[in-house]
Structure formats: structure tokens, C-alpha cells
Design a protein around this motif. Structure first.
Motif, short mmCIF file in Angstrom:
data_model
loop_
_atom_site.label_atom_id
_atom_site.label_comp_id
_atom_site.label_asym_id
_atom_site.label_seq_id
_atom_site.Cartn_x
_atom_site.Cartn_y
_atom_site.Cartn_z
N THR A 135 -7.94 29.58 18.09
CA THR A 135 -6.77 28.57 17.35
C THR A 135 -7.79 27.98 15.96
O THR A 135 -6.94 27.60 15.12
CB THR A 135 -6.16 27.67 18.48
OG1 THR A 135 -6.78 26.77 18.58
CG2 THR A 135 -6.00 28.73 19.34
N ARG A 147 -2.92 32.29 16.15
CA ARG A 147 -3.50 33.02 15.03
C ARG A 147 -2.07 33.60 14.57
O ARG A 147 -2.07 32.78 13.33
CB ARG A 147 -4.32 33.99 16.03
CG ARG A 147 -5.29 33.59 15.63
CD ARG A 147 -6.33 34.45 15.73
NE ARG A 147 -6.95 35.18 14.71
CZ ARG A 147 -8.77 34.32 14.62
NH1 ARG A 147 -9.20 33.85 15.56
NH2 ARG A 147 -8.64 35.50 13.46
N ARG A 202 0.03 30.40 13.05
CA ARG A 202 -0.64 29.69 12.19
C ARG A 202 -0.49 30.05 11.05
O ARG A 202 -0.71 29.27 9.72
CB ARG A 202 -2.01 28.90 12.76
CG ARG A 202 -2.91 28.59 11.45
CD ARG A 202 -4.37 28.57 11.95
NE ARG A 202 -5.50 27.74 11.71
CZ ARG A 202 -6.45 27.61 11.12
NH1 ARG A 202 -7.00 28.87 12.30
NH2 ARG A 202 -7.41 27.11 10.98
#
Ligand code: UDP
Ligand code: MG
Length: 244
Positions: A151, A228, A231
Motif C-alpha cells: 500500500t 492499490r 490509491r
């Protein structure tokens, strides 16, 4: 408490699933710790369709405590859903999340408030000397290292859900099963400032943990991949102001 416009300083949000013997000592400890702060507060217990007497115990504790609120789930929905329900009903400027199992110490609340400086949006607890068995401690260590690698975050103890978060920072947190493990990471992605403090951690003396290695480690690892994606698509949290 029913007035949705009422503002309080603190809302403590506690997911509860089959914690009947923990609730009375927990509420008494919270009463003492919160009263000492001198701030206005409420405690929101979210009963996650417990099959023991948790709901009845909460009702009798509430009889003499106007600040104790009970939210009830019609079906068992998990810890993340419990937190999310509490967030929906909370009036506090600061929301404190914690387990109902007495492993987290209400006496740490002043330290959270102290660490929540005006330029900080959330403070996460880190269990300094964790009172759980070796397998659980090791699985958490591995999951934590992996998740920070995937992350790009640097959370010391993502499994610890004792946190103080400004309510306004929670407005756009997506709710999903497992959310509670990624709250600090998503807050950081959204541009909020997250700090950590060491907290006391106590052994569980009543009831059992609802999670083992199987339902925590592997799911958590899978969820990291979801982070991921999140984000790469995140929208900044604190971005809009009304122009007067
Ligand atoms: N919990 C819940 N619904 C569930 C499982 C757990 O509301 O389906 C609550 C539980 O009662 C506790 C908190 O979520 O207050 C965290 O669970 P637990 O303490 O069992 O997990 P651990 O701290 O051992 O990871
Ligand atoms: Mg716990």
C-alpha cells in the motif's frame, strides 16, 4: 441525544458481538475516563446481532446513563459494518473507536485527545506490549509488513482499532468488509494527517476473539490489492468549501 444537530465533543463507537461479560466493566471504565476529560460525550455500542445477552446487558446499562446509545444490527455484519453504523449515528467532533473486549484501556483516552493536535486528523493506537498469543502476534507482523509494502503506507499496527478520528475526516471513507483495517491508510490517501501513539493492551479475560489467522491474514492480504486500486483513484477528502 436524538437531535441530529446536537454537537458533542466525543463519540466512542464500539462494535459488539457476543461480549456479554465485558460490557458492564467496559461501560464503567469509560464512564470514569470520559467524565474526567470534562468534555461532552456519548458512547455508541453497535450490537452486531449478538446471540448472547449483550443487547439486554446494554439496555440495562443504558437505563441510568443518557449518554449510552445502542444501535442494533438485524444481521451479523462484521466489525467494519459496526464501525460504519456508529459513524452514521455519531454526533461527536471526535470519534474514538475501540473493541468491546476490554483489551483496550479507556484510561488511554486523554492521551489520544492530547495527540490529536489541531493539524492532526486521526491518531491510531499501537499496542506496545501486545497481550495475545505468539501465532496472532506473528501473523499480524507479517501482514503489517506486507501491507505497508503493497500500500506504500507506514502503519505500525493496522490491526489495532483503538483510534481517535475527526468526524469530518470520515465523510468519504468507503464502507466495505475489512474497512476497519485500512481506515488510516485510506485517510492518508485522502490527504489527512494520521499520527500514532503507544497504548496499553490487556489480555482478553471474557469471551473469545472473532478472528483467527485464516479469516484475518489472507483476507487482509487480498484487501491490500484493493487498496492499490483505491490509491490510484482516490479523491481528496477535505477539498470543498461553500462560497458565501
Ligand atoms: N465484532 C463485531 N462483529 C463481528 C465480529 C467482531 O461487532 O462479526 C466486534 C467484537 O465484539 C469486538 C470487535 O468487533 O468488539 C473486534 O473483534 P475481536 O475483539 O474479536 O477481534 P480481535 O481484537 O481479537 O482482532
Ligand atoms: Mg479485540
Amino acid at each position: 441525544m436524538k437531535d441530529s444537530l446536537q454537537q458533542l465533543d466525543i463519540s466512542v463507537v464500539i462494535p459488539v458481538y457476543n461480549e456479554e461479560d465485558n460490557l458492564e466493566p467496559l461501560v464503567l471504565e469509560l464512564e470514569e475516563a470520559l467524565t474526567k476529560t470534562g468534555k461532552s460525550f456519548e458512547v455508541i455500542c453497535v450490537n452486531d446481532a449478538s446471540t448472547d445477552s449483550s443487547l439486554e446487558r446494554l439496555k440495562s446499562l443504558r437505563a441510568s446513563r443518557a449518554w449510552l446509545r445502542i444501535i442494533d444490527h438485524s444481521v451479523n455484519s462484521g466489525e467494519s459494518a459496526g464501525e460504519a453504523s456508529g459513524f452514521q449515528f455519531a454526533h461527536g467532533e471526535v470519534i474514538i473507536t475501540m473493541d468491546a473486549d476490554l483489551q483496550m484501556d479507556p484510561a488511554d483516552i486523554p492521551a489520544f485527545l492530547e495527540a490529536l493536535k489541531p493539524d492532526i486528523d486521526a491518531v491510531c493506537g499501537v499496542r506496545a506490549r501486545r497481550q495475545d498469543n505468539f501465532v496472532r502476534r506473528l501473523s499480524t507482523k507479517i501482514a503489517n509488513a506486507y501491507r505497508n509494502f503493497i500500500t506504500g503506507d507506514k502503519i505500525s499496527d493496522a490491526g489495532c482499532t483503538y483510534r481517535a478520528i475527526r468526524r469530518k475526516a470520515l465523510r468519504e471513507i468507503p464502507v466495505f468488509n475489512g474497512m476497519h483495517r485500512f481506515l488510516p491508510t485510506m485517510l492518508r490517501y485522502q490527504g489527512y494527517r494520521v499520527e500514532e501513539i503507544f497504548i496499553n493492551h490487556r489480555p482478553r479475560t471474557h469471551g473469545v476473539s472473532k478472528y483467527g489467522v485464516g479469516n484475518r491474514l489472507w483476507r487482509g492480504i487480498k484487501d491490500c490489492l484493493g487498496m492499490r486500486w483505491y490509491r490510484s483513484r482516490v479523491v481528496k477528502g477535505d477539498r470543498s468549501r461553500e462560497v458565501l
